[in-house]
Scaffold this motif. Structure first.
Motif, short mmCIF file in Angstrom:
data_model
loop_
_atom_site.label_atom_id
_atom_site.label_comp_id
_atom_site.label_asym_id
_atom_site.label_seq_id
_atom_site.Cartn_x
_atom_site.Cartn_y
_atom_site.Cartn_z
N ARG A 83 3.88 0.13 -2.71
CA ARG A 83 4.47 -0.76 -3.63
C ARG A 83 3.91 -0.73 -5.07
NH1 ARG A 83 8.40 -3.54 -4.39
NH2 ARG A 83 8.36 -4.33 -2.25
N ARG A 84 2.71 -0.33 -5.19
CA ARG A 84 2.21 0.09 -6.54
C ARG A 84 2.78 1.55 -7.14
NH1 ARG A 84 -4.52 -0.42 -6.44
NH2 ARG A 84 -4.52 -2.75 -6.76
N ARG A 85 3.02 2.45 -6.38
CA ARG A 85 3.74 3.66 -6.87
C ARG A 85 5.21 3.61 -7.13
NH1 ARG A 85 1.87 6.03 -1.99
NH2 ARG A 85 -0.51 5.73 -2.52
N HIS A 86 5.88 2.47 -6.32
CA HIS A 86 7.51 2.29 -6.60
C HIS A 86 7.33 0.77 -6.92
CE1 HIS A 86 8.00 6.41 -4.90
NE2 HIS A 86 7.10 5.96 -3.85
N PRO A 87 7.10 0.31 -7.73
CA PRO A 87 7.22 -1.10 -8.30
C PRO A 87 8.53 -1.62 -8.29
CG PRO A 87 6.41 -0.25 -10.24
CD PRO A 87 6.46 0.93 -9.09
N SER A 88 9.54 -0.95 -8.71
CA SER A 88 10.90 -1.33 -8.72
C SER A 88 11.57 -1.35 -7.43
CB SER A 88 11.81 -0.32 -9.75
OG SER A 88 11.90 0.93 -9.28
N SER B 236 12.84 -2.82 -3.56
CA SER B 236 13.01 -4.09 -3.02
C SER B 236 12.10 -3.86 -1.69
CB SER B 236 14.31 -4.27 -2.59
OG SER B 236 14.69 -3.32 -1.43
N ASP B 237 11.92 -5.28 -1.02
CA ASP B 237 10.98 -5.15 -0.05
C ASP B 237 11.88 -4.24 1.05
OD1 ASP B 237 8.99 -6.64 -1.22
OD2 ASP B 237 9.85 -8.50 -0.22
N ILE C 109 10.96 -0.73 0.29
CA ILE C 109 9.75 -0.06 0.74
C ILE C 109 9.39 0.02 2.25
CG2 ILE C 109 7.21 -1.32 0.73
CD1 ILE C 109 7.97 -0.19 -2.17
N ARG D 122 0.99 0.00 2.77
CA ARG D 122 1.93 -0.39 2.10
C ARG D 122 1.80 -0.79 0.69
NH1 ARG D 122 1.86 -3.63 7.02
NH2 ARG D 122 3.41 -2.65 8.63
N GLN D 123 0.55 -1.30 0.38
CA GLN D 123 0.19 -1.85 -0.89
C GLN D 123 0.22 -0.57 -1.97
OE1 GLN D 123 -3.61 -3.58 -0.48
NE2 GLN D 123 -2.84 -5.45 0.04
#
Length: 71
Positions: free
Chosen positions: A44-49, A51-52, A55, A40-41
């Motif tokens: 999140r790093r690869r797709h920071p834009s 939403s939760d 993700i 998951r982390q």
């Protein structure tokens, strides 16, 4: 030919053999949760834009690709 050194592998196996089945199962669950958290982390790093919710959807889609299918 083993290209990756594993100097502590035999020690690791000995430790696992000394554990109770319940302890080995608990260890497996702990490692599974740890790997999912890292996954998951990484998303999140690869797709920071994203939403939760996005993700989470991506996470589930990627997990679905990882499971073996008996078709």
């Amino acid at each position: 030919m083993n290209i990756k050194e594993r100097p502590n592998h035999s020690l690791y196996i000995q430790i696992l053999r000394r554990m109770s089945p319940e302890a080995r199962l608990a260890q497996a669950f702990e490692l599974t949760e740890f790997s999912r958290t890292l996954f998951r982390q990484g998303l999140r790093r690869r797709h920071p834009s994203l939403s939760d919710a996005e993700i989470h959807k991506l996470y589930l889609e990627r997990l679905d690709k990882c499971h073996n299918r008996n078709y």
